[in-house]
Design an enzyme around this catalytic site. Structure first.
Site, mmCIF file in Angstrom:
data_model
loop_
_atom_site.group_PDB
_atom_site.id
_atom_site.type_symbol
_atom_site.label_atom_id
_atom_site.label_comp_id
_atom_site.label_asym_id
_atom_site.label_seq_id
_atom_site.Cartn_x
_atom_site.Cartn_y
_atom_site.Cartn_z
ATOM 1 N N GLY A 121 -2.097 -5.911 -0.057
ATOM 2 C CA GLY A 121 -2.435 -7.328 0.080
ATOM 3 C C GLY A 121 -2.541 -7.823 1.507
ATOM 4 O O GLY A 121 -3.420 -8.629 1.835
ATOM 5 N N HIS A 122 -1.654 -7.327 2.408
ATOM 6 C CA HIS A 122 -1.627 -7.937 3.740
ATOM 7 C C HIS A 122 -2.791 -7.512 4.624
ATOM 8 O O HIS A 122 -2.964 -8.040 5.718
ATOM 9 C CB HIS A 122 -0.276 -7.705 4.436
ATOM 10 N N GLY A 134 0.804 -1.216 0.000
ATOM 11 C CA GLY A 134 0.000 0.000 0.000
ATOM 12 C C GLY A 134 0.838 1.268 0.000
ATOM 13 O O GLY A 134 0.513 2.238 -0.697
ATOM 14 N N THR A 135 1.907 1.279 0.765
ATOM 15 C CA THR A 135 2.735 2.491 0.851
ATOM 16 C C THR A 135 3.313 2.839 -0.515
ATOM 17 O O THR A 135 3.280 4.008 -0.945
ATOM 18 C CB THR A 135 3.869 2.293 1.877
ATOM 19 N N CYS A 150 3.619 5.199 15.297
ATOM 20 C CA CYS A 150 4.622 5.025 16.328
ATOM 21 C C CYS A 150 5.943 5.149 15.591
ATOM 22 O O CYS A 150 6.201 4.388 14.669
ATOM 23 C CB CYS A 150 4.446 3.623 16.885
ATOM 24 N N GLN A 178 -7.870 0.259 3.590
ATOM 25 C CA GLN A 178 -8.712 -0.301 4.659
ATOM 26 C C GLN A 178 -10.121 -0.640 4.165
ATOM 27 O O GLN A 178 -10.839 -1.390 4.820
ATOM 28 C CB GLN A 178 -8.810 0.678 5.835
ATOM 29 N N THR A 192 11.621 -6.238 -11.132
ATOM 30 C CA THR A 192 11.118 -7.559 -11.520
ATOM 31 C C THR A 192 9.751 -7.791 -10.897
ATOM 32 O O THR A 192 9.587 -7.632 -9.681
ATOM 33 C CB THR A 192 12.113 -8.644 -11.059
ATOM 34 N N ASN A 212 -8.059 4.574 8.615
ATOM 35 C CA ASN A 212 -7.469 3.441 9.323
ATOM 36 C C ASN A 212 -7.541 3.586 10.839
ATOM 37 O O ASN A 212 -7.509 2.594 11.556
ATOM 38 C CB ASN A 212 -6.005 3.266 8.902
HETATM 39 C C1 LIG Z 1 -5.029 3.530 5.099
HETATM 40 C C2 LIG Z 1 -3.682 2.898 4.878
HETATM 41 N N1 LIG Z 1 -2.926 3.269 3.842
HETATM 42 C C3 LIG Z 1 -1.728 2.731 3.598
HETATM 43 C C4 LIG Z 1 -1.195 1.763 4.421
HETATM 44 C C5 LIG Z 1 0.143 1.193 4.116
HETATM 45 O O1 LIG Z 1 0.033 -0.089 3.509
HETATM 46 P P1 LIG Z 1 1.252 -1.118 3.528
HETATM 47 O O2 LIG Z 1 1.398 -1.587 4.943
HETATM 48 O O3 LIG Z 1 0.825 -2.216 2.581
HETATM 49 O O4 LIG Z 1 2.452 -0.408 3.036
HETATM 50 C C6 LIG Z 1 -1.930 1.354 5.547
HETATM 51 C C7 LIG Z 1 -1.370 0.370 6.495
HETATM 52 O O5 LIG Z 1 -1.599 0.440 7.678
HETATM 53 C C8 LIG Z 1 -3.216 1.931 5.776
HETATM 54 O O6 LIG Z 1 -3.973 1.573 6.827
#
Ligand SMILES: Cc1ncc(COP(=O)(O)O)c(C=O)c1O
Length: 399
Positions: free
Chosen positions: A205-206, A69-70, A333, A184, A242, A156
């Site tokens: 994914g996680h 996600g990041t 944190c 989320q 890759t 989140n």
């Molecule tokens: C709203 C939101 N965006 C982005 C992320 C980041 O995702 P990732 O952990 O897959 O990098 C999170 C993870 O807590 C999230 O809750």
């Protein structure tokens, strides 16, 4: 007896996703290689991409695979900014909700610090919900100078669902592209990502039962994006590196299952969450549920966020942990040091109250036994947290 109530941080991996990951990893091959093993890996990636696209309600050509996600948020926000400012250098405003996850928020502040972006924060109400009329007014004022707007689908920390489709429609009236963080929301809301209309959408994914390090950015057809990662030109030049075939396979399985389960899981988990909320408030009538009223339908079914007056959130977290209950304070944190929540701040929650914040987040493996465990240990946890809070306030006064 233990209970895991931190599914918003990460949710247990699905056996099916793990099996798909393992099969693809054992099959080997680089999807960019031209030989048989490479072509087979490519086929696995393209099959996975099609399944991801179908689950999200978008076209396969609109799915860019990422390592989470990041990364997807970085590519969406910085990518839209780069392309839009290159096409029209007068567009230097970034409209952003102040309750974004740090994966978006820190991209926005970086654009301001390093690229000279002018950030305009969208107004939010006491539930952390973006104000549509206020957003419309800002777009009237700044729309022709805006490079992009970024607004998450669901928060989140407090679980508030944003009026995203309305915000997207308004932004598009001003030809402002929208990035949406759906990390989320996906798998828990009934609407498909494709129906929301955002130009780029981040998925992780996680949070769905795939391993960490898998994710995707939906890039709607015709959306120009400047790459963040440069290199071999994979993913149509937008995301070099890759392609991770095992991660893609696992993401496809987890996403497909999460979306298919949503109609059953969302009400089941919401009912557990509501029982937890009722039990917490019965034990501590001074506790305050932050964010949208669960009964309003404007909140993720998975989320319960509560502030406990007179307590420190991290004391509560450690006391719960000692009792076998995994929860979170909900906010970031950094290097082990809890930061005050920018989300609660934007909602106007008093700083002292915000310190007693705790997030309970549920998921597909949550059960009644988890709720029972929280409620069983809660009185002792609160008593000890309040005693610790009173001691530290006393020490401050004495000092
Ligand atoms: C709203 C939101 N965006 C982005 C992320 C980041 O995702 P990732 O952990 O897959 O990098 C999170 C993870 O807590 C999230 O809750």
């Amino acid at each position: 007896m233990s209970a895991y109530l931190d599914h918003a941080a990460t949710t247990p991996v699905r056996d099916t996703a793990l099996a798909a990951w393992r099969d693809a990893a054992l099959a080997g091959g680089n999807p960019s290689s031209l030989h048989g093993p490479g072509r087979r890996a490519r086929r696995a990636v393209e099959d996975a991409r099609e399944q991801v696209a179908a689950a999200l309600g978008v076209g396969a050509a609109e799915v860019v695979l990422t390592a989470g996600g990041t990364e997807a948020d970085n590519l969406g926000v910085k990518g839209l900014w780069g392309a839009r400012t290159a096409a029209d250098p007068r567009r230097r405003v970034v409209l952003a909700s102040p309750v974004e996850h740090h994966a978006v928020l820190d991209c926005v502040t970086w654009l301001a610090d390093a690229r000279g972006a002018e950030v305009v924060w969208l107004p939010v109400d006491a539930d952390g919900r973006v104000d549509v009329a206020g957003t419309a007014a800002l777009l009237e004022r700044d729309g022709d100078r805006a490079a992009l707007l970024t607004c998450m689908w669901a928060n989140n920390e407090v679980g508030t669902i944003q009026p995203l489709a309305e915000v997207v429609a308004l932004a598009h009236e001003h030809e402002v592209p929208v990035h949406a963080d759906a990390v989320q929301a996906v798998g828990w809301l009934p609407e498909a990502v494709g129906a929301i209309g955002a130009d780029t959408v981040a998925v992780s994914g996680h949070k769905l039962g795939a391993p960490t390090g898998s994710g995707a950015l939906v890039v709607r057809r015709g959306t120009a994006l400047e790459p963040v990662l440069h290199g071999g030109g994979q993913e149509r030049g937008v995301r070099s590196g890759t392609v991770d075939a095992p991660a893609a396979a696992a993401l496809a399985v987890a996403l497909r299952e999460a979306v298919a389960e949503q109609p059953d899981q969302a009400p089941r988990v919401a009912a557990l969450r509501d029982r937890l909320a009722a039990g917490l408030l019965a034990t501590d009538p001074t506790a305050v549920v932050q964010g949208a009223d669960p009964a309003s339908g404007g909140r993720l079914p998975t989320n319960l966020h509560v502030t406990f007056p007179g307590c420190e959130g991290d004391s509560l977290l450690y006391l719960f942990d000692a009792a076998g209950v995994a929860v979170s304070t909900g906010s970031a944190c950094r290097a082990g040091v809890p930061e005050p929540s920018h989300v609660l701040h934007a909602m106007g929650v008093a700083p002292l109250l915000a310190r007693g914040a705790l997030r309970f987040s549920l998921g597909r493996t949550s059960t009644d036994a988890d709720v029972d465990r929280v409620l069983e240990v809660l009185p002792a946890v609160l008593e000890r947290a309040r005693a610790a809070g009173a001691r530290s306030r006393g020490a401050v006064l004495a000092g």
